[in-house]
Design a protein around this motif. Structure first.
Motif: not given
Ligand code: ADP
Length: 501
Positions: A442, A413, A279-282, A237, A277
């Protein structure tokens, strides 16, 4: 390869005493040394047979370990002719062998002080092992694996050598050669054998053989994992600046040979920094899926290892493996962990600085199809050189989502859990979740769904979601001081925002 041979020749001619050749292909190192030898005597030590004549392979002594072999060399008159001395699998011969190290040092000192002794020692190994005592005396060279052109030639030669069939068009041959990149000639030869045995031909259908070989390489390395990803760009998102940027790179990566022929530069990668949290890993996962490429995850925390001394070797190996698996996406998670302590003067500082230099040089000179995604929460630990343009194609800052992004994230979500309905006013939810991360949103959704199920499988509505929001503490609140500090720093550094403002 010719360029490397010429470079090494200048070192030999300038009487550098010890040249360390790092290679996974001994035959390449042998060929290189042979080319440079020009009639010199070549003595070789190897673990299996001890001291032998390199050219005739005749033993010069009964089997002996490296320490004894060096003792013998120290007693020889090395001044009559010019010599090359090869120490094969140098890491095996030297590791934890103080006597061998001391004698090697003595031999080097003799070569340096005796003007008549014109000797070059080649340490040949797939690993770098340089004892502290010898650091200043040794020069390292990486012998590269065959490049795309070498591989095309290799495949053609292989097909011609036995009048084998080669029914592949030029475009597919390029694709096959690019996929073979990162393997040794030996590995490529074995795969071509298998392809012939299977179908009596070499063709684009043999790409699967290459992929399974590469999966083996990753497993054997033990420092990276290959992730299977299903995430799509639509699952993210917001981040409306970052997503089209990635889409553009995907067009290039998906048709690299055409893009290159058109004059496009190979994409290097992207650094994504910012709030946890969000969306970097995502994004890293969705990118691999978008590029249709395998995703390798390198965890910096794990790579740094318990023993500082190991991290350098681990980094080299990780990069070699990524190149072996290319084309691929290499996700370097928590990249800041590698650089903690740079410039601090502490014991880890020297290693961190070298590691960092190695990584930067690789990023700068990289020609393989390894698209790097580096992610970091804490930017304060990152050295400015890493953030300079040219290393990465772009650096993005991911902040807490804006109101419209929160709407997007709720939508993602709720939709993926089949819970979108007119009973939910997403606008209201977005109003009440200022400062929530994507991960926070989420967990609001999953918690509310769980409660609804327990509550006699009630239908999910705005009220239930708002109640969960009320009862939760978003990360921004929990980590307030740290978050404020990060935000200030990101603003100072003027990094491009992943979201449209
Ligand atoms: P980080 O930025 O710490 O790497 P993640 O990408 O691991 O964070 O985010 C953790 C979870 O939160 C994701 O697996 C996803 O389900 C949710 N999330 C975080 N950001 C988003 C986003 N922009 N859109 C949708 N889901 C998100």
């Amino acid at each position: 390869m010719q360029k490397l041979t010429d470079t090494i020749r200048t070192y030999v001619e300038s009487h550098y005493p010890v040249l360390y050749l790092i290679t996974h292909e001994e035959s390449e190192a042998d060929q290189l040394i042979n080319e440079l030898s020009e009639g010199r005597n070549i003595i070789e030590w190897n673990m299996a047979r001890g001291l032998v004549n390199f050219k005739t392979t005749q033993p010069l002594l009964d089997w002996c370990d490296l320490a004894a072999a060096l003792d013998n060399l120290l007693t020889r008159d090395l001044s009559e002719t010019e010599y090359f001395i090869i120490i094969r699998d140098a890491h095996l011969g030297l590791k934890d062998q103080p006597v061998a190290i001391a004698r090697l040092k003595a031999l080097i000192n003799r070569i340096l002080s005796d003007v008549d002794a014109i000797v070059t020692i080649f340490l040949v190994s797939s690993h770098v092992y340089v004892p502290n005592e010898l650091k200043k005396l040794i020069t390292l060279f990486d012998i590269p694996l065959p490049n795309e052109q070498d591989i095309r030639d290799f495949i053609k030669k292989y097909a011609n050598s036995e009048n084998r069939k080669l029914t592949i068009n030029n475009r597919d041959l390029t694709k096959l050669a690019l996929t073979f990149q990162g393997l040794t000639r030996y590995e490529i030869g074995r795969l071509l054998d298998r392809a012939y045995q299977r179908g009596g031909n070499i063709g684009i259908e043999d790409l699967d053989l290459v992929h399974s070989e590469k999966a083996q390489i990753i497993k054997k390395s033990g420092i990276m994992e290959m992730l299977t990803v299903r995430e799509k760009l639509e699952d993210i998102g917001g981040l409306h600046n970052l997503k089209p940027w990635l889409q553009q790179k995907a067009t290039i990566m998906n048709d690299w040979s055409a893009a290159r022929a058109f004059g496009v530069e190979m994409p290097k990668g992207v650094m994504i920094v910012g709030m946890p949290g969000c969306g970097k890993s995502l994004t890293a996962k969705a990118t691999a899926a978008l590029f249709n490429l395998p995703l390798l995850k390198l965890d910096m925390g794990a790579l740094m290892g318990k023993y500082v001394g190991e991290s350098e070797g681990n980094m080299r190996r990780a990069i070699q493996v990524a190149e072996a698996v290319s084309p691929c996406v290499l996700w370097v998670d928590e990249v800041e962990k590698a650089f903690v302590g740079i410039g601090s003067g502490g014991s880890g500082s020297e290693v961190a600085t070298r590691l960092f230099g190695y990584f930067l040089t690789w990023m700068q000179e990289k020609t393989s199809q390894v698209f790097v995604i580096a992610t970091a929460n804490d930017i304060s630990a990152l050295p400015p050189e890493l953030l300079r343009k040219g290393r990465f194609d772009e650096i993005f800052y991911v902040d807490f989502p804006s109101r419209s992004e929160r709407i997007d994230i709720f939508n993602v979500h709720l939709k993926c859990r089949n819970k979108l309905s007119s009973r939910i006013d997403i606008g209201q939810l977005a109003d009440k979740t200022e400062g929530y991360s994507g991960a926070d949103i989420e967990s609001v959704v999953t918690e509310a769904i769980e409660q609804a199920f327990v509550d006699n499988r009630a239908e999910l509505d705005t009220g239930r979601l708002l109640a969960v929001i009320q009862a939760t503490h978003p990360l921004k609140e929990v980590m307030k001081t740290k978050v404020d500090e990060y935000q200030k720093r990101f603003a100072e550094m003027k990094i491009k925002k992943a979201s449209k403002s």
